[in-house]
Design an enzyme around this catalytic site. Structure first.
Site, PDB file in Angstrom:
ATOM      1  N   GLU A  27      -5.482   2.980   6.605  1.00 57.57           N
ATOM      2  CA  GLU A  27      -4.371   3.263   7.510  1.00 57.57           C
ATOM      3  C   GLU A  27      -3.194   2.344   7.207  1.00 57.57           C
ATOM      4  OE1 GLU A  27      -3.643   4.006  12.263  1.00 57.57           O
ATOM      5  OE2 GLU A  27      -4.981   2.360  11.659  1.00 57.57           O
ATOM      6  N   PHE A  53     -10.834  11.567  11.452  1.00 56.47           N
ATOM      7  CA  PHE A  53     -10.689  10.597  10.385  1.00 56.47           C
ATOM      8  C   PHE A  53     -11.615  11.007   9.241  1.00 56.47           C
ATOM      9  CE2 PHE A  53     -10.025   7.382  14.036  1.00 56.47           C
ATOM     10  CZ  PHE A  53      -8.710   7.794  14.177  1.00 56.47           C
ATOM     11  N   GLY A  87      -9.451  -4.494   4.021  1.00 53.28           N
ATOM     12  CA  GLY A  87     -10.809  -4.504   3.510  1.00 53.28           C
ATOM     13  C   GLY A  87     -11.638  -3.312   3.937  1.00 53.28           C
ATOM     14  N   ARG A 127     -17.685   0.999  -2.829  1.00 51.49           N
ATOM     15  CA  ARG A 127     -16.809   0.590  -1.739  1.00 51.49           C
ATOM     16  C   ARG A 127     -16.341   1.826  -0.976  1.00 51.49           C
ATOM     17  NH1 ARG A 127     -18.906  -3.398  -2.823  1.00 51.49           N
ATOM     18  NH2 ARG A 127     -18.025  -5.462  -3.356  1.00 51.49           N
ATOM     19  N   GLU A 180       4.072   9.309  25.030  1.00 50.52           N
ATOM     20  CA  GLU A 180       3.125   8.381  25.643  1.00 50.52           C
ATOM     21  C   GLU A 180       3.722   7.590  26.804  1.00 50.52           C
ATOM     22  OE1 GLU A 180       0.105   7.601  21.885  1.00 50.52           O
ATOM     23  OE2 GLU A 180       1.280   5.930  22.660  1.00 50.52           O
ATOM     24  N   GLU A 210      -4.498  16.430  23.086  1.00 48.29           N
ATOM     25  CA  GLU A 210      -5.157  15.419  22.262  1.00 48.29           C
ATOM     26  C   GLU A 210      -6.076  14.532  23.096  1.00 48.29           C
ATOM     27  OE1 GLU A 210      -2.274  13.310  19.945  1.00 48.29           O
ATOM     28  OE2 GLU A 210      -1.474  15.138  19.020  1.00 48.29           O
TER      29      GLU A 210
END
Length: 374
Positions: A304, A193, A300, A215, A281, A327
């Site tokens: 994503e 990420f 906020g 922010r 999965e 993974e």
């Protein structure tokens, strides 16, 4: 000064300018080609590799007089992919020949296919590659080329998500060119990420601009979420897996019951990702996808964007699943009656927002889905 021959994506002038950090108008660039070589598409990748092949000619650009800083920037951009500079002699399209360096991939690194088409790449991948390169070059001096290469897939996933967001409808009540003023954009952290920060002002409801505020946002990309539902059995399939994020946040129940979910790869539709993730999965083939919503789950804090579906399927036909070892996924699944799902939602047993959202949507549309199966 160095003369360099580029044959692939760097022939796209906006990308070359971004990597070098300066205008192409200042470059001494001439059309050229490398005889007895070709630029061929790399299998499952949006870029080419150059190979020696008799009778072919690899078209490109000869860039003359590049500075050491130019070469350092190019080495950073290309260096994480096991390319090596090699001296060759190229032929100028206007006549004559000249020595130049070329980035050659290490032997056997890539499997190649058909000749690479620059125009097709520009149409399909140009915008995404520019956005990805913008993030890549922001890490120059902070990460090694190999570290960037290890993160390149999620960088491209985020680039694709950004482009998708840019293509959504504009806000009719706000002009972003006037109503948001960005003073600084910082890429604070990157791994699977990324965390980005901005010092910015926004238009307040009284018409004034806010003070400059800092922010941040966690950027993941786009993901598809699908809750498998068998209308004949009136049952759903849930998966459970360990979630490091909830553990890091202090949650004492970090093994989460969820719907099937996964990031959307560049060039993949949300529907294609939903079908792929259901097989990876849960070992399921989805017969039909019902759109629940398309939403930011935590506007906020996170960028994503989720495409949430209910997947109509036959829960008797399960073949495989469990996630991908590559993974580090370790997933188990459970089939439960619809009524048990609703009880779990009502008594707050489930902590995953997409699961609750999909379950509540199913409660409104369940009769329609079951009636269709009769």
């Amino acid at each position: 000064m160095v003369d360099l021959f580029v044959y692939g994506t760097l022939r796209h002038l906006p990308l070359l300018e971004l990597v070098l950090g300066r205008s192409g108008a200042a470059l001494d660039a001439a059309p050229a080609h490398l005889p007895d070589h070709g630029a061929f598409a790399v299998v499952d990748q949006p870029f080419p590799a150059i190979e020696a092949r008799a009778g072919h000619r690899a078209p490109g650009l000869l860039l003359r007089g590049l500075t050491q800083d130019d070469i350092d920037a190019l080495n950073f951009y290309e260096g994480g992919f096991d390319y090596t500079l090699r001296r060759v002699t190229v032929e100028l399209d206007a006549g004559g020949s000249a020595p130049a360096d070329v980035y050659f991939p290490d032997p056997g690194l890539w499997q190649t296919g058909a000749p690479w088409d620059l125009a097709a790449w520009q149409a399909d991948w140009g915008a995404l590659s520019l956005r990805a390169a913008e993030e890549v070059m922001a890490y120059r001096g902070r990460l090694t080329p190999a570290e960037v290469a290890a993160r390149f897939r999620p960088i491209r996933v985020r680039a694709a998500a950004w482009l998708a967001a840019q293509n959504r409808p504009e806000d009719p009540d706000h002009d972003l060119t006037r109503d948001v003023v960005v003073h600084e954009h910082k890429r604070a952290y990157v791994n699977f990420f990324a965390m980005e920060e901005m010092d910015l002002q926004f238009r307040r409801y009284d018409g004034s601009l806010s003070p400059v505020v800092n922010r941040g946002a966690a950027l993941v990309g786009q993901a598809s979420v699908v809750l498998p539902y068998d209308p004949r059995r009136d049952a759903v399939l849930l998966i459970e897996q360990f979630r490091a994020a909830t553990y890091i946040a202090g949650n004492r129940r970090p093994w989460m019951w969820e719907p099937v979910a996964g990031l959307i790869d560049p060039g993949e539709t949300p529907e294609q990702a939903a079908h792929r993730e259901a097989m990876e999965e849960a070992g399921l083939t989805i017969d039909q996808l019902e759109t629940v919503t398309r939403v930011y789950p935590s506007s906020g804090a996170s960028g994503e964007f989720l495409h949430i579906f209910v997947g109509v399927c036959d829960l008797e036909n399960i073949a495989g699943g469990g996630g991908l070892e590559s993974e580090n996924e370790d997933i188990r699944s459970q089939i439960i009656p619809y009524d048990d799902l609703m009880r779990g939602i009502d008594d707050h047993s489930y902590q995953d927002m997409p699961l609750v959202t999909a379950g509540l949507w199913l409660s409104r549309h369940r009769d329609r889905l079951r009636h269709r199966e009769r």
